[in-house]
Design a protein around this motif. Structure first.
Motif, PDB file in Angstrom:
ATOM      1  N   CYS A 127       0.835  -1.206   0.000  1.00 30.09           N
ATOM      2  CA  CYS A 127       0.000   0.000   0.000  1.00 30.09           C
ATOM      3  C   CYS A 127       0.869   1.255   0.000  1.00 30.09           C
ATOM      4  CB  CYS A 127      -0.938   0.000   1.202  1.00 30.09           C
ATOM      5  SG  CYS A 127      -2.181  -1.322   1.171  1.00 30.09           S
ATOM      6  N   TRP A 128       1.948   1.227   0.755  1.00 29.93           N
ATOM      7  CA  TRP A 128       2.876   2.361   0.743  1.00 29.93           C
ATOM      8  C   TRP A 128       3.470   2.552  -0.652  1.00 29.93           C
ATOM      9  CZ3 TRP A 128       6.302   0.565   5.485  1.00 29.93           C
ATOM     10  CH2 TRP A 128       5.496   0.496   6.629  1.00 29.93           C
ATOM     11  N   LEU A 129       3.805   1.418  -1.296  1.00 27.45           N
ATOM     12  CA  LEU A 129       4.457   1.482  -2.600  1.00 27.45           C
ATOM     13  C   LEU A 129       3.534   2.072  -3.659  1.00 27.45           C
ATOM     14  CD1 LEU A 129       7.231   0.591  -3.752  1.00 27.45           C
ATOM     15  CD2 LEU A 129       6.129  -1.528  -4.473  1.00 27.45           C
ATOM     16  N   VAL A 130       2.279   1.637  -3.674  1.00 28.17           N
ATOM     17  CA  VAL A 130       1.363   2.147  -4.688  1.00 28.17           C
ATOM     18  C   VAL A 130       0.986   3.597  -4.397  1.00 28.17           C
ATOM     19  CG1 VAL A 130      -0.832   1.450  -3.631  1.00 28.17           C
ATOM     20  CG2 VAL A 130      -0.624   1.491  -6.105  1.00 28.17           C
ATOM     21  N   LEU A 131       0.922   3.967  -3.122  1.00 28.38           N
ATOM     22  CA  LEU A 131       0.653   5.358  -2.777  1.00 28.38           C
ATOM     23  C   LEU A 131       1.801   6.253  -3.227  1.00 28.38           C
ATOM     24  CD1 LEU A 131      -1.182   7.428  -1.423  1.00 28.38           C
ATOM     25  CD2 LEU A 131      -0.089   6.897   0.762  1.00 28.38           C
ATOM     26  N   ALA A 132       3.029   5.794  -3.013  1.00 28.42           N
ATOM     27  CA  ALA A 132       4.190   6.555  -3.470  1.00 28.42           C
ATOM     28  C   ALA A 132       4.150   6.722  -4.987  1.00 28.42           C
ATOM     29  CB  ALA A 132       5.476   5.853  -3.051  1.00 28.42           C
ATOM     30  N   GLY A 133       3.785   5.645  -5.686  1.00 28.49           N
ATOM     31  CA  GLY A 133       3.695   5.722  -7.138  1.00 28.49           C
ATOM     32  C   GLY A 133       2.660   6.729  -7.600  1.00 28.49           C
ATOM     33  N   ALA A 134       1.516   6.751  -6.940  1.00 27.68           N
ATOM     34  CA  ALA A 134       0.465   7.703  -7.304  1.00 27.68           C
ATOM     35  C   ALA A 134       0.905   9.138  -7.043  1.00 27.68           C
ATOM     36  CB  ALA A 134      -0.812   7.378  -6.532  1.00 27.68           C
ATOM     37  N   GLU A 135       1.537   9.372  -5.901  1.00 30.52           N
ATOM     38  CA  GLU A 135       2.031  10.716  -5.588  1.00 30.52           C
ATOM     39  C   GLU A 135       3.059  11.157  -6.631  1.00 30.52           C
ATOM     40  OE1 GLU A 135       0.719  12.619  -3.520  1.00 30.52           O
ATOM     41  OE2 GLU A 135       0.194  11.640  -1.627  1.00 30.52           O
ATOM     42  N   GLY A 136       3.938  10.234  -7.013  1.00 29.92           N
ATOM     43  CA  GLY A 136       4.948  10.567  -8.009  1.00 29.92           C
ATOM     44  C   GLY A 136       4.338  10.906  -9.358  1.00 29.92           C
ATOM     45  N   LYS A 137       3.346  10.131  -9.798  1.00 30.06           N
ATOM     46  CA  LYS A 137       2.695  10.382 -11.083  1.00 30.06           C
ATOM     47  C   LYS A 137       2.011  11.746 -11.103  1.00 30.06           C
ATOM     48  CE  LYS A 137       3.140   6.456 -13.483  1.00 30.06           C
ATOM     49  NZ  LYS A 137       3.723   6.368 -14.850  1.00 30.06           N
ATOM     50  N   VAL A 141       6.487  15.028  -5.660  1.00 35.87           N
ATOM     51  CA  VAL A 141       7.748  14.310  -5.533  1.00 35.87           C
ATOM     52  C   VAL A 141       8.146  14.114  -4.072  1.00 35.87           C
ATOM     53  CG1 VAL A 141      10.206  14.331  -6.113  1.00 35.87           C
ATOM     54  CG2 VAL A 141       8.509  15.107  -7.787  1.00 35.87           C
ATOM     55  N   GLU A 142       8.017  15.150  -3.269  1.00 38.44           N
ATOM     56  CA  GLU A 142       8.431  15.038  -1.870  1.00 38.44           C
ATOM     57  C   GLU A 142       7.608  13.993  -1.128  1.00 38.44           C
ATOM     58  OE1 GLU A 142       8.562  18.738   0.178  1.00 38.44           O
ATOM     59  OE2 GLU A 142       9.997  19.655  -1.203  1.00 38.44           O
ATOM     60  N   GLU A 143       6.299  13.964  -1.386  1.00 36.73           N
ATOM     61  CA  GLU A 143       5.451  12.968  -0.731  1.00 36.73           C
ATOM     62  C   GLU A 143       5.831  11.560  -1.181  1.00 36.73           C
ATOM     63  OE1 GLU A 143       4.477  15.691  -2.139  1.00 36.73           O
ATOM     64  OE2 GLU A 143       3.070  16.782  -0.855  1.00 36.73           O
ATOM     65  N   ALA A 144       6.097  11.411  -2.475  1.00 38.16           N
ATOM     66  CA  ALA A 144       6.482  10.101  -2.986  1.00 38.16           C
ATOM     67  C   ALA A 144       7.790   9.631  -2.355  1.00 38.16           C
ATOM     68  CB  ALA A 144       6.625  10.159  -4.509  1.00 38.16           C
ATOM     69  N   ILE A 145       8.758  10.517  -2.281  1.00 36.12           N
ATOM     70  CA  ILE A 145      10.054  10.153  -1.710  1.00 36.12           C
ATOM     71  C   ILE A 145       9.919   9.789  -0.238  1.00 36.12           C
ATOM     72  CG2 ILE A 145      12.307  11.100  -1.050  1.00 36.12           C
ATOM     73  CD1 ILE A 145      12.353  12.537  -3.734  1.00 36.12           C
ATOM     74  N   THR A 146       9.039  10.481   0.471  1.00 34.42           N
ATOM     75  CA  THR A 146       8.810  10.158   1.880  1.00 34.42           C
ATOM     76  C   THR A 146       8.324   8.725   2.036  1.00 34.42           C
ATOM     77  OG1 THR A 146       8.312  12.452   2.468  1.00 34.42           O
ATOM     78  CG2 THR A 146       7.471  10.743   3.940  1.00 34.42           C
ATOM     79  N   TRP A 147       7.382   8.299   1.177  1.00 33.33           N
ATOM     80  CA  TRP A 147       6.867   6.930   1.255  1.00 33.33           C
ATOM     81  C   TRP A 147       7.917   5.920   0.811  1.00 33.33           C
ATOM     82  CZ3 TRP A 147       3.014   5.511   4.087  1.00 33.33           C
ATOM     83  CH2 TRP A 147       1.972   6.404   4.350  1.00 33.33           C
ATOM     84  N   TYR A 148       8.636   6.226  -0.256  1.00 38.09           N
ATOM     85  CA  TYR A 148       9.688   5.306  -0.705  1.00 38.09           C
ATOM     86  C   TYR A 148      10.745   5.133   0.374  1.00 38.09           C
ATOM     87  CZ  TYR A 148       7.989   5.322  -5.547  1.00 38.09           C
ATOM     88  OH  TYR A 148       7.230   5.161  -6.684  1.00 38.09           O
ATOM     89  N   THR A 149      11.093   6.221   1.027  1.00 40.84           N
ATOM     90  CA  THR A 149      12.106   6.150   2.091  1.00 40.84           C
ATOM     91  C   THR A 149      11.611   5.283   3.242  1.00 40.84           C
ATOM     92  OG1 THR A 149      12.938   8.353   1.498  1.00 40.84           O
ATOM     93  CG2 THR A 149      13.507   7.502   3.681  1.00 40.84           C
ATOM     94  N   ARG A 150      10.347   5.407   3.577  1.00 37.32           N
ATOM     95  CA  ARG A 150       9.796   4.579   4.649  1.00 37.32           C
ATOM     96  C   ARG A 150       9.887   3.105   4.298  1.00 37.32           C
ATOM     97  NH1 ARG A 150       3.746   4.864   7.539  1.00 37.32           N
ATOM     98  NH2 ARG A 150       4.161   3.146   8.991  1.00 37.32           N
TER      99      ARG A 150
END
Length: 246
Positions: A127-137, A141-150
């Motif tokens: 769920c974190w991964l798909v959320l990061a992907g959606a934020e990135g799309k 970018v900052e929100e996506a990177i926060t999730w990817y980092t987590r």
């Protein structure tokens, strides 16, 4: 095997034979999907629903087959039916979000379903991964990177996939040093996609030797991969000293 189970079920008090039969068809259908036998899987799911409308998981199976067949409208319909029937299951909104991330113009909807999946499974790394992907799309970018980092910190199984996706996002946004730093550990773990992005990154920097090395490593890991044909063309151009324009 199925008839054996049904014979036993008939001898047990309080067992709904239709439900049991339908569930066995659903389980068989899911197994067929894992084996790549999609037509047989479709037949099992439709049979289950003919036996009883309560075979809810059959809709999830039908949605997955529709995604495989790129039948997006059918997949969305089946996922929606399943979500209405099983509102507390995170799988359908998660898979719906993944699907919509591949459809241009549906990124806002992908984010909505990703957030819905996260609400149902807040500790699930997928769920974190798909959320990061959606934020990135959506350019967040900052929100996506926060999730990817987590994910990298907290989910060892998904860490390298998160590194690849985060590295790709950073590369697309022009932060080549940060992209390289995040991609190198994933490449060292044998992630072919990391070498793919590193090759593009080194080509952007006109570092032909590293680009060629990354391409060769990609081809070694995935000789028939999605990028294999274009990788060979790039490798030939780099070897000749006349690299393609990026």
């Amino acid at each position: 095997m199925m008839s054996c189970f049904l014979t036993i079920a008939l001898l047990l008090p309080g067992v709904n034979v239709n439900t049991l039969t339908a569930n066995l068809h659903v389980e068989t259908g899911m197994a067929y999907i894992n084996q790549g036998l999609y037509d047989k899987a479709w037949g099992e799911f439709t049979t289950a629903l003919e036996i009883t409308e309560d075979a809810h998981e059959a809709h999830l199976g039908l949605a997955r087959i529709a995604v495989i067949n790129c039948s997006w409208a059918t997949a969305e319909e089946e996922y929606t039916i399943y979500m209405d029937l099983k509102p507390h299951d995170y799988q359908a909104p998660l898979e719906m979000s993944k699907m919509l991330l591949n459809l241009r113009g549906r990124y806002p909807d992908a984010l909505i379903y990703a957030e819905a999946a996260l609400a149902l499974a807040p500790l699930n790394g997928q769920c974190w991964l798909v959320l990061a992907g959606a934020e990135g799309k959506l350019g967040n970018v900052e929100e996506a990177i926060t999730w990817y980092t987590r994910i990298i910190i907290e989910d060892a199984e998904l860490a390298d996939e998160a590194r690849v996706r985060m590295g790709s996002l950073l590369f697309q946004n022009g932060d080549l040093p940060a992209a390289r730093e995040i991609l190198l550990p994933a490449a060292a773990s044998g992630m072919a996609e990391a070498y793919h992005i590193l090759a593009l990154l080194y080509m952007e920097q006109n570092d032909n030797l590293r680009a060629m090395d990354s391409i060769n490593r990609y081809l070694y890991i995935k000789p028939n991969g999605l990028w294999a044909d274009s990788a060979r063309v790039c490798l030939e151009e780099l070897s000749s000293g006349n690299p393609l324009n990026n």
